[in-house]
Scaffold this motif. Sequence first.
Motif, PDB file in Angstrom:
ATOM      1  N   ARG A 208       0.831  -1.216   0.000  1.00  0.00           N
ATOM      2  CA  ARG A 208       0.000   0.000   0.000  1.00  0.00           C
ATOM      3  C   ARG A 208       0.861   1.259   0.000  1.00  0.00           C
ATOM      4  N   VAL A 209       1.914   1.254   0.796  1.00  0.00           N
ATOM      5  CA  VAL A 209       2.814   2.408   0.845  1.00  0.00           C
ATOM      6  C   VAL A 209       3.473   2.595  -0.516  1.00  0.00           C
TER       7      VAL A 209
ATOM      8  N   LEU B 177       4.044   9.700  -5.793  1.00  0.00           N
ATOM      9  CA  LEU B 177       4.287  11.022  -5.201  1.00  0.00           C
ATOM     10  C   LEU B 177       5.758  11.398  -5.287  1.00  0.00           C
ATOM     11  N   LEU B 178       6.622  10.446  -5.072  1.00  0.00           N
ATOM     12  CA  LEU B 178       8.058  10.682  -5.177  1.00  0.00           C
ATOM     13  C   LEU B 178       8.452  11.039  -6.609  1.00  0.00           C
ATOM     14  N   ALA B 179       7.863  10.364  -7.557  1.00  0.00           N
ATOM     15  CA  ALA B 179       8.155  10.658  -8.969  1.00  0.00           C
ATOM     16  C   ALA B 179       7.708  12.070  -9.331  1.00  0.00           C
ATOM     17  N   VAL B 180       6.572  12.498  -8.838  1.00  0.00           N
ATOM     18  CA  VAL B 180       6.059  13.838  -9.149  1.00  0.00           C
ATOM     19  C   VAL B 180       6.902  14.911  -8.469  1.00  0.00           C
ATOM     20  N   THR B 181       7.212  14.722  -7.198  1.00  0.00           N
ATOM     21  CA  THR B 181       7.914  15.783  -6.465  1.00  0.00           C
ATOM     22  C   THR B 181       9.405  15.839  -6.787  1.00  0.00           C
ATOM     23  N   GLU B 182      10.077  14.727  -6.891  1.00  0.00           N
ATOM     24  CA  GLU B 182      11.533  14.727  -7.078  1.00  0.00           C
ATOM     25  C   GLU B 182      11.955  14.715  -8.541  1.00  0.00           C
TER      26      GLU B 182
ATOM     27  N   ALA C 142       1.585  13.774 -14.939  1.00  0.00           N
ATOM     28  CA  ALA C 142       0.543  12.815 -14.547  1.00  0.00           C
ATOM     29  C   ALA C 142       0.535  11.620 -15.492  1.00  0.00           C
ATOM     30  N   PHE C 143       0.792  11.860 -16.766  1.00  0.00           N
ATOM     31  CA  PHE C 143       0.813  10.762 -17.740  1.00  0.00           C
ATOM     32  C   PHE C 143       1.977   9.810 -17.447  1.00  0.00           C
ATOM     33  N   GLN C 144       3.144  10.348 -17.118  1.00  0.00           N
ATOM     34  CA  GLN C 144       4.315   9.523 -16.844  1.00  0.00           C
ATOM     35  C   GLN C 144       4.105   8.681 -15.574  1.00  0.00           C
TER      36      GLN C 144
END
Length: 83
Positions: free
Chosen positions: A60-61, A68-73, A78-80
């Motif tokens: 779940r984590v 979230l890590l992919a978006v922030t860092e 959103a597509f990726q």
Amino acid sequence: MPVRFPAHSKPPDACLSNTLKIAHSGMVSAGGMPRGGNLLRHRDFRRLWVAHSISELGTRVNHIVLPLLAVTELDATAFQVSC
């Protein structure tokens, strides 16, 4: 004409009598459920339950944190993240 059963199988009456013997032996409750009480009393079940719970928590984590890590860092779109 009497019904004949193969040599390797027991007639239904014999199976029923074995079931009744088990039921009257105290190994099962009146409702047909095995006696023994709470499953958490069994060490092996507790270990299985804890291991499965930890595995589920990790899954779940992973489903929440990785996107979230992919978006922030990585500044992923959103597509990726959805692929």
